[in-house]
Design a protein around this motif. Structure first.
Motif, short mmCIF file in Angstrom:
data_model
loop_
_atom_site.label_atom_id
_atom_site.label_comp_id
_atom_site.label_asym_id
_atom_site.label_seq_id
_atom_site.Cartn_x
_atom_site.Cartn_y
_atom_site.Cartn_z
N ASN A 2 9.34 -8.07 1.51
CA ASN A 2 9.95 -8.59 2.36
C ASN A 2 11.39 -8.41 2.95
O ASN A 2 11.67 -8.62 3.98
CB ASN A 2 9.01 -9.91 2.88
N SER A 3 12.19 -7.93 2.02
CA SER A 3 13.60 -7.78 2.07
C SER A 3 14.83 -7.11 1.48
O SER A 3 13.65 -6.58 0.36
CB SER A 3 14.04 -9.24 2.08
N VAL A 4 15.47 -6.44 1.82
CA VAL A 4 16.61 -5.98 1.00
C VAL A 4 16.06 -6.52 -0.68
O VAL A 4 16.54 -5.63 -1.28
CB VAL A 4 18.06 -5.36 1.41
N TYR A 5 16.79 -7.22 -0.69
CA TYR A 5 16.26 -8.36 -2.24
C TYR A 5 15.54 -8.23 -2.86
O TYR A 5 15.48 -7.10 -3.75
CB TYR A 5 16.71 -9.10 -2.13
N ASP A 6 13.77 -7.25 -1.81
CA ASP A 6 13.25 -6.67 -2.96
C ASP A 6 13.24 -5.84 -2.87
O ASP A 6 12.39 -5.05 -4.23
CB ASP A 6 11.63 -7.27 -1.70
N VAL A 7 13.18 -4.78 -2.42
CA VAL A 7 13.82 -3.33 -2.54
C VAL A 7 14.44 -3.00 -3.30
O VAL A 7 14.09 -2.44 -4.77
CB VAL A 7 13.68 -2.60 -1.11
N GLN A 8 15.28 -3.93 -3.59
CA GLN A 8 16.87 -3.39 -4.89
C GLN A 8 15.67 -3.96 -5.52
O GLN A 8 16.28 -3.54 -7.29
CB GLN A 8 18.02 -4.40 -5.18
N GLN A 9 15.26 -5.09 -6.14
CA GLN A 9 14.27 -4.83 -6.80
C GLN A 9 12.91 -4.25 -7.59
O GLN A 9 12.64 -3.73 -8.64
CB GLN A 9 13.29 -6.36 -7.12
N LYS A 45 1.96 5.15 -1.16
CA LYS A 45 2.98 5.11 0.29
C LYS A 45 2.93 3.67 0.69
O LYS A 45 3.91 3.69 1.54
CB LYS A 45 1.53 5.90 0.94
N ASP A 46 2.22 2.27 0.27
CA ASP A 46 2.60 1.75 1.73
C ASP A 46 3.73 0.71 0.87
O ASP A 46 4.14 0.42 1.22
CB ASP A 46 1.30 0.50 1.23
N GLU A 47 4.12 1.47 -0.19
CA GLU A 47 5.37 0.80 -0.82
C GLU A 47 6.51 1.27 -0.65
O GLU A 47 7.70 1.18 -0.06
CB GLU A 47 5.62 1.10 -2.69
N LEU A 48 6.73 2.80 0.29
CA LEU A 48 7.24 3.68 0.79
C LEU A 48 7.46 3.11 2.11
O LEU A 48 8.81 3.01 2.70
CB LEU A 48 6.87 4.99 0.88
N HIS A 49 6.64 2.89 2.97
CA HIS A 49 7.01 2.18 3.94
C HIS A 49 6.93 1.48 4.44
O HIS A 49 8.11 1.10 5.57
CB HIS A 49 5.51 2.98 4.74
N LYS A 50 6.84 0.20 3.86
CA LYS A 50 7.51 -0.60 3.30
C LYS A 50 9.21 -1.07 3.12
O LYS A 50 9.92 -1.82 4.09
CB LYS A 50 6.55 -1.80 2.65
N ALA A 51 9.31 -0.41 1.87
CA ALA A 51 10.80 -0.04 1.95
C ALA A 51 11.76 0.46 2.52
O ALA A 51 12.49 -0.46 3.49
CB ALA A 51 10.45 0.64 0.41
N LEU A 52 10.90 1.73 3.41
CA LEU A 52 12.01 2.23 4.61
C LEU A 52 11.89 1.75 5.40
O LEU A 52 12.66 1.44 6.36
CB LEU A 52 11.01 3.61 4.43
N SER A 53 10.59 0.48 6.68
CA SER A 53 11.39 0.30 7.51
C SER A 53 12.13 -1.01 7.22
O SER A 53 12.78 -1.55 7.64
CB SER A 53 9.84 -1.12 7.63
N ILE A 54 12.24 -2.14 5.96
CA ILE A 54 13.00 -3.43 5.73
C ILE A 54 14.13 -2.30 5.86
O ILE A 54 15.40 -2.76 5.94
CB ILE A 54 12.78 -3.94 4.10
N LEU A 55 14.25 -1.33 5.21
CA LEU A 55 15.62 -0.52 4.51
C LEU A 55 16.72 -0.11 6.55
O LEU A 55 17.67 -0.40 6.56
CB LEU A 55 15.81 0.44 3.95
#
Length: 74
Positions: A2-9, A45-55
């Motif tokens: 849900n957040s940039v922090y989550d993408v960093q993790q 693909k789901d992780e890719l799209h979610k992370a890209l959307s957040i970033l």
């Protein structure tokens, strides 16, 4: 995710730590790293799209923050 922090993790799970000291550069580098993980079949693909959307959303927020800072500085 849900957040940039989550993408960093997520990146951290693969030993990827991004800190260049410039917020926009950090976000752009994270996008590149996320894409590399996907193309290497390490994330789905789901992780890719979610992370890209957040970033990408965070980049828009940062650009708006900078733009309004410039307007207030005039």
């Amino acid at each position: 995710m849900n957040s940039v922090y989550d993408v960093q993790q997520l990146l951290k799970k693969f030993g990827i730590f991004v800190y260049m000291g410039e917020r926009l550069l950090d976000l752009e580098l994270m996008i590149s790293e996320i894409k590399d993980l996907y193309y290497s079949s390490l994330i789905n693909k789901d992780e890719l799209h979610k992370a890209l959307s957040i970033l990408r959303n965070e980049i828009l927020i940062e650009n708006n923050r900078r733009k309004s800072g410039e307007e207030h500085g005039k």
